[in-house]
Write a protein that holds these residues in place. Structure first.
Motif, mmCIF file in Angstrom:
data_model
loop_
_atom_site.group_PDB
_atom_site.id
_atom_site.type_symbol
_atom_site.label_atom_id
_atom_site.label_comp_id
_atom_site.label_asym_id
_atom_site.label_seq_id
_atom_site.Cartn_x
_atom_site.Cartn_y
_atom_site.Cartn_z
ATOM 1 N N UNK A 27 0.729 -1.237 0.059
ATOM 2 C CA UNK A 27 -0.048 -0.035 -0.032
ATOM 3 C C UNK A 27 0.964 1.314 -0.063
ATOM 4 N N UNK A 28 1.844 0.998 0.755
ATOM 5 C CA UNK A 28 2.669 2.276 0.808
ATOM 6 C C UNK A 28 3.634 2.763 -0.425
ATOM 7 N N UNK A 29 4.017 1.545 -1.074
ATOM 8 C CA UNK A 29 4.486 1.690 -2.526
ATOM 9 C C UNK A 29 3.588 2.379 -3.548
ATOM 10 N N UNK A 30 2.291 1.758 -3.582
ATOM 11 C CA UNK A 30 1.340 2.292 -4.456
ATOM 12 C C UNK A 30 1.040 3.820 -4.146
ATOM 13 N N UNK A 88 1.381 9.361 -5.679
ATOM 14 C CA UNK A 88 1.514 10.749 -5.302
ATOM 15 C C UNK A 88 2.584 11.341 -6.218
ATOM 16 N N UNK A 89 3.646 10.423 -6.610
ATOM 17 C CA UNK A 89 4.775 10.738 -7.570
ATOM 18 C C UNK A 89 4.029 11.277 -8.833
ATOM 19 N N UNK A 90 3.259 10.352 -9.456
ATOM 20 C CA UNK A 90 2.570 10.722 -10.779
ATOM 21 C C UNK A 90 1.769 12.008 -10.490
ATOM 22 N N UNK A 91 1.029 12.042 -9.450
ATOM 23 C CA UNK A 91 0.248 13.350 -9.426
ATOM 24 C C UNK A 91 0.961 14.534 -9.463
ATOM 25 N N UNK A 92 2.358 14.340 -8.567
ATOM 26 C CA UNK A 92 3.134 15.582 -8.581
ATOM 27 C C UNK A 92 3.670 15.964 -10.185
#
Length: 70
Positions: free
Chosen positions: A16-19, A24-28
């Protein structure tokens, strides 16, 4: 048996943390690209159509993701 349960929970938590970190990286990245396009439009380096097209693509992707979950 309790040790196996702890391992399963740890794996699930790390997954879950990895996902979430990946999302979050993709959204940024998407947000930075959108802000960059908005800046280029504001200084008249690009036409507003590019920003409108990008916003439409993002909106369509979000709506598709919401509807596919239902």
């Amino acid at each position: 048996m309790a040790e196996q349960t702890r391992r399963d929970r740890a794996r699930e938590t790390s997954s879950r943390t990895y996902t979430m970190a990946l999302r979050a990286s993709a959204a940024a990245v998407v947000l930075v690209m959108f802000a960059g396009l908005a800046y280029l439009v504001s200084i008249d380096q690009l036409d507003g159509g590019a920003l409108l097209l990008y916003a439409g693509v993002l909106l369509g992707y979000i709506m598709n993701a919401i509807w596919s979950r239902q």
